[in-house]
Write an enzyme that holds these catalytic residues in place. Structure first.
Site, short mmCIF file in Angstrom:
data_model
loop_
_atom_site.label_atom_id
_atom_site.label_comp_id
_atom_site.label_asym_id
_atom_site.label_seq_id
_atom_site.Cartn_x
_atom_site.Cartn_y
_atom_site.Cartn_z
N SER A 1 104.18 5.89 107.92
CA SER A 1 104.34 6.45 106.69
C SER A 1 104.97 5.46 105.60
O SER A 1 105.59 4.64 106.05
CB SER A 1 105.08 7.76 106.45
OG SER A 1 104.99 8.47 107.51
N1 SAM Z 1 106.81 9.57 112.04
C1 SAM Z 1 105.81 8.78 112.16
C2 SAM Z 1 106.20 7.27 111.84
O1 SAM Z 1 107.31 6.94 111.55
O2 SAM Z 1 105.61 6.24 112.37
C3 SAM Z 1 104.66 9.22 111.27
C4 SAM Z 1 103.39 9.11 112.09
S1 SAM Z 1 101.87 9.81 111.32
C5 SAM Z 1 102.06 9.93 109.67
C6 SAM Z 1 101.70 11.37 112.17
C7 SAM Z 1 101.85 11.42 113.61
O3 SAM Z 1 101.87 12.95 114.02
C8 SAM Z 1 100.49 10.90 114.20
O4 SAM Z 1 101.12 10.15 115.28
C9 SAM Z 1 100.00 12.22 115.07
O5 SAM Z 1 99.39 11.98 116.19
C10 SAM Z 1 101.14 13.06 115.14
N2 SAM Z 1 101.06 14.58 115.18
C11 SAM Z 1 99.84 15.36 114.73
N3 SAM Z 1 99.74 16.42 115.16
C12 SAM Z 1 100.88 16.60 116.01
C13 SAM Z 1 101.38 17.67 116.76
N4 SAM Z 1 101.12 18.88 116.90
N5 SAM Z 1 102.42 17.49 117.60
C14 SAM Z 1 102.92 16.29 117.61
N6 SAM Z 1 102.67 15.15 117.02
C15 SAM Z 1 101.57 15.23 116.21
#
Ligand code: SAM
Length: 204
Positions: free
Chosen positions: A52
């Protein structure tokens, strides 16, 4: 990054500014992106996912009003950058990622960087992580259609959750506050996150 993009805007919590100063964002992206690592935007981290924008990481962290005694659940480990920022401030971080390859890579990196207060789980974060609940704070870092009921259930009382909510491509960052039998929702700003995919999120 901290002076112009964060303190120069509305990030005022000294704990958040200090954490953002401490964690080396370039270590969370591929070497080919290092020259852009401190720009004010998301960057690709593989598997169609993103790290992000620094301002959004700081803003969501600030919204949670953290202190050193808190236990925080993060949904969407991704690159691990947000988890590292949280781990600089609070006692314990629990983070869930649905893509096993991302989770494993990130766990190795965060261990390498010396973080010992972060636990990792692979799975559907919309269902939370019951084993260690309740959590004082919950941070969802993917866009949800609504507040997943399991997360609300696993939130401590009193407790706070920050969650982007709305459509698959554009959401509103909301802060959900649980206190007694009341749940209050507060709108922070518009935002764009990758979708939260899972049983209590979007369909794949
Ligand atoms: N917090 C992260 C960072 O600092 O890089 C942001 C990562 S990205 C914006 C969102 C993440 O949420 C992705 O890696 C995606 O695979 C994960 N994601 C989406 N749905 C999810 C779920 N139901 N459970 C766990 N992770 C999930």
């Amino acid at each position: 990054m901290v002076v112009t993009q964060l303190a120069g805007r509305d990030i005022t919590d000294p704990k958040v500014l200090q954490a953002m100063r401490t964690v080396p964002r370039h270590r969370f992206v591929d070497r080919s992106l290092w020259s852009q690592a401190y720009d004010d935007r998301p960057l690709p981290i593989g598997q169609g996912q993103t790290i992000s924008q620094p301002y959004m990481v700081a803003l969501m962290t600030q919204c949670l009003e953290l202190s050193g005694d808190k236990r925080v659940l993060e949904i969407g480990t991704g690159s691990g950058y947000q988890a590292a920022i949280l781990a600089e401030i609070v006692r314990e971080v629990f983070t869930i990622e649905r893509i096993p390859e991302l989770s494993q890579r990130t766990e190795n990196l965060l261990k390498d960087l010396g973080y010992q207060n972060i636990r990792f789980e692979v799975g559907d974060g919309t269902l939370g992580w019951d084993e260690f609940s309740p959590y004082d704070r919950i941070l969802v870092t993917a866009g949800a259609p609504d507040v997943p009921a399991s997360l609300l259930e696993q939130l401590n009382d009193p407790g706070k959750m920050a969650i982007p909510m709305g459509g698959a491509y554009y959401q509103n960052l909301m802060v959900i506050e649980k206190k007694g039998d009341k749940v209050k929702k507060h709108h922070v700003c518009g935002c764009t996150f990758v979708p939260l995919v899972g049983e209590q999120g979007w369909e794949e």
